[in-house]
Write a protein that holds these residues in place. Sequence first.
Motif, PDB file in Angstrom:
ATOM      1  N   PHE A 507      15.831 151.923  -0.010  1.00  0.00           N
ATOM      2  CA  PHE A 507      16.734 150.980   0.649  1.00  0.00           C
ATOM      3  C   PHE A 507      16.367 150.811   2.110  1.00  0.00           C
ATOM      4  O   PHE A 507      16.260 149.682   2.612  1.00  0.00           O
ATOM      5  CB  PHE A 507      18.183 151.443   0.527  1.00  0.00           C
ATOM      6  CG  PHE A 507      19.117 150.683   1.433  1.00  0.00           C
ATOM      7  CD1 PHE A 507      19.519 149.402   1.094  1.00  0.00           C
ATOM      8  CD2 PHE A 507      19.543 151.228   2.630  1.00  0.00           C
ATOM      9  CE1 PHE A 507      20.352 148.672   1.937  1.00  0.00           C
ATOM     10  CE2 PHE A 507      20.377 150.512   3.481  1.00  0.00           C
ATOM     11  CZ  PHE A 507      20.777 149.227   3.141  1.00  0.00           C
ATOM     12  N   PHE A 508      16.184 151.914   2.820  1.00  0.00           N
ATOM     13  CA  PHE A 508      15.877 151.820   4.244  1.00  0.00           C
ATOM     14  C   PHE A 508      14.544 151.124   4.478  1.00  0.00           C
ATOM     15  O   PHE A 508      14.406 150.301   5.395  1.00  0.00           O
ATOM     16  CB  PHE A 508      15.876 153.222   4.871  1.00  0.00           C
ATOM     17  CG  PHE A 508      17.248 153.797   5.017  1.00  0.00           C
ATOM     18  CD1 PHE A 508      17.984 153.600   6.169  1.00  0.00           C
ATOM     19  CD2 PHE A 508      17.820 154.544   3.990  1.00  0.00           C
ATOM     20  CE1 PHE A 508      19.261 154.118   6.302  1.00  0.00           C
ATOM     21  CE2 PHE A 508      19.095 155.069   4.118  1.00  0.00           C
ATOM     22  CZ  PHE A 508      19.826 154.854   5.275  1.00  0.00           C
ATOM     23  N   ASP A 509      13.547 151.445   3.679  1.00  0.00           N
ATOM     24  CA  ASP A 509      12.225 150.849   3.844  1.00  0.00           C
ATOM     25  C   ASP A 509      12.266 149.334   3.611  1.00  0.00           C
ATOM     26  O   ASP A 509      11.716 148.560   4.397  1.00  0.00           O
ATOM     27  CB  ASP A 509      11.241 151.507   2.876  1.00  0.00           C
ATOM     28  CG  ASP A 509       9.812 151.052   3.119  1.00  0.00           C
ATOM     29  OD1 ASP A 509       9.294 151.309   4.231  1.00  0.00           O
ATOM     30  OD2 ASP A 509       9.227 150.431   2.207  1.00  0.00           O
ATOM     31  N   ILE A 510      12.940 148.920   2.552  1.00  0.00           N
ATOM     32  CA  ILE A 510      12.982 147.499   2.213  1.00  0.00           C
ATOM     33  C   ILE A 510      13.960 146.744   3.104  1.00  0.00           C
ATOM     34  O   ILE A 510      13.654 145.663   3.616  1.00  0.00           O
ATOM     35  CB  ILE A 510      13.370 147.310   0.727  1.00  0.00           C
ATOM     36  CG1 ILE A 510      12.315 147.919  -0.192  1.00  0.00           C
ATOM     37  CG2 ILE A 510      13.557 145.833   0.407  1.00  0.00           C
ATOM     38  CD1 ILE A 510      12.687 147.883  -1.663  1.00  0.00           C
ATOM     39  N   HIS A 511      15.132 147.322   3.319  1.00  0.00           N
ATOM     40  CA  HIS A 511      16.194 146.573   4.003  1.00  0.00           C
ATOM     41  C   HIS A 511      15.843 146.289   5.457  1.00  0.00           C
ATOM     42  O   HIS A 511      16.110 145.179   5.957  1.00  0.00           O
ATOM     43  CB  HIS A 511      17.513 147.340   3.939  1.00  0.00           C
ATOM     44  CG  HIS A 511      18.672 146.557   4.459  1.00  0.00           C
ATOM     45  ND1 HIS A 511      19.144 145.431   3.820  1.00  0.00           N
ATOM     46  CD2 HIS A 511      19.453 146.709   5.575  1.00  0.00           C
ATOM     47  CE1 HIS A 511      20.169 144.931   4.500  1.00  0.00           C
ATOM     48  NE2 HIS A 511      20.369 145.690   5.566  1.00  0.00           N
TER      49      HIS A 511
END
Length: 774
Positions: A507-511
């Motif tokens: 989530f953190f990487d993509i968002h």
Amino acid sequence: MLKNRFSFLLSCILFFTNVLINAQSIKDYNIIWDTQSKNSGESMPCGGGDIGMNVWVENGDLLFYFSRSGTFDENNTLLKLGRFRVRLDPNPLQAGTFSQKLNLEEGCIEITGKNGSLSTNIRVWVDVFRPVIHVDVANNKNINAEVFYESWRFDDRLIRAKEGNQCSYKWAIPEGQKTLKDEINFKGNDIVFYHHNQETTIFDVTVDDQGLKHVKDQIYNPLKNLTFGGKVQAAGMKPAGVQTGTYADTDYKAWKLESEKPLRSYQFNIYLHTEQTADMAQWEKNLQQVVANAEKDKKKAKEKSIQWWNDLWKKSFVFIQPNDHQSKAFEIGQNYQLFRYMLACNAYGTSPTKFNGGLFTYDPCFVDTSYRFTPDFRNWGGGTHTAQNQRLVYFPMIKNGDFDMLKSQFDFYTKILKTAELRSMVYWGHKGACFTEQMENFGLPNLSENKWLIRTEYPEPGVESNPWLEYEWDTVLEFCLMMLDEERYTGKDITEYIPFIESCVMFFDIHYQYLAMQRGSNALDGNKKLVLYPGSGCETYKMTTNASSTIAALKVILSRLLELNDHYVDAGKQEKFQQMLDRIPDIRTRSIENKEMIAPAWLWERINNEESPQLYPVYPWGIYGIGKPGLDIALNTWKYDPEVNKFKSHVGWKQDAIWAARLGLTEEAKGLAIRKMEKSATRFPAFWGPGFDWVPDHNWGGSGMIAIQEMLMQTDGDEIMLFPAWPLDWDVHFKMYAPYNTTVECKLKGGKIEMIKVSPESRKKDIKIINGSL
């Protein structure tokens, strides 16, 4: 033959001596009262399995509230199951001598009373393995008895102003919203009671309000048709009508059973059952099965439960100043045991132990006289979970070796993984699990927190608009750390948790690449790193760029994933996780008065609360610490950071005692640990609070327990560091768990180490004594 008999006898003596030593040690920490209580605020905890009770004797009556994990109503209030009262006639508890003891080694409460020639012995206990409460009464003469099942939910109750904080509506409580009544009836000589949730609950209101109605059937719903309750059964008793009364400003009805004739002994049993079903006949049939199963195991139930508690206390322990019961150090050690006991009462719950009281809340007027609400009330909701608080309840279970207790908290997250992934896909169109800080047991943000002060529109879909909670998404990574630690400590196969952990870091990487592309043409900064904006440093540093707590969390979790073998992480995932790790920015430092220290973030726009996320790289993430690079920077942060010093405290969820221990600051850790773990203001010494939350405050006890553990033993990779922040004037005998299936038992007396026992012995080489005075 004689030699064999002698060897056998010697073995028996050694075995029972060892058992006796352990029993005497934990027995020293029992709580004994020789006077009765004034009210439920002077109650004593008792429980087991997933049941908790507040037990007290008032005006000669034995009373207890009883609660069970997972009993959430339509509004997501964690409802108590009722109040139970026992009255004897003539009454040995009415006058004369009295004793109420929490028997830790057997997990029960023992009550004795003597009035003239009349005496009674009462044992209150819970079957650890079956949902059954037992009250065993033994008198020296035939005595009449009355028992009362008391309920304030005999009718629908309007939820009043401020009372909404007990449920998931909080301050957004709709006008006329009610707690719906229970069904309570005599059935033969028994009392049957239950609460049955309607099909439509606050779950539906929340899903619809947050724009997720079209995916509602994919979201975990723990409330629909949830039915919970049980049966009171008492041999030799018969129904004697329904009475009314008032306790602590709350009116109630009491279903009464009375003895058919005077008896020397009584056994009162309460059988409990919880099930999601629309068919009440099915629920009652399954309740009866609980009764039947308990009857089959009746003779061995007590023995098995006692053995479970004995095993718990042998598994690990921390005995501080055991020979000086008047010392502050002994008091700290006693409260350590008492808090562990309370945690163990929900070892096998379907729902995690709540930070704001667990299963042991009582009438709120005895916490705050302005709260004239029912016994169901607690601040900060029943089904609502605040992740920063919950983590402090569960982290100490690891070094205690209480790994079986972690499951309910891990299950909480895995059940709602799909919900968190749906949020990301619906709101932003990408993968990854987005978990918010203030979250319901069905995985969505709390209704009122999500629309701060009931705004008509969200500033951004998927983001809690509460100024304390907005963009705070990283606490879930601490639960990922617990999952990885369980594997590292025990070797347990955690295959079931890997997709969860992967989705959280994804989530953190993509968002944040997604958000960067909304602002400009590049997904990464000029150094090919993520720009973690907007973010949050706990609830304190808001609208951050690259918060240190988030950076530390992502670096550690991704590094730990890369350390797993190919059973968990194949070559493709290894490459993927390495690429993610390479994109994480570095923690920045700042200089104040020429002292270099960890910055809370690269940038921030305001300070909203009183936490110190700049020290999260010390704990829980362990990037800075004893023997590690940058210890001087971390020490400067502790000593000179103006906000860190302003926020230092022992109250509630404050972690300063833990950080002092991690930094090797013995005197500061000692002082904070004393304030943290000393006797509470309540009669029961481990009912801390309310602090920032409620009584008993479980994140207060959890943070204190972690501090004691870190003062005694810290681990880094293979290394096991003993006494890194332990005061040498405190004698201690402890046994705790370390990574790689290791236990460490050690005894310090008079400032000298008398014994170190490491299992397996091959790990002795990894022991390092940190305290320079030893």
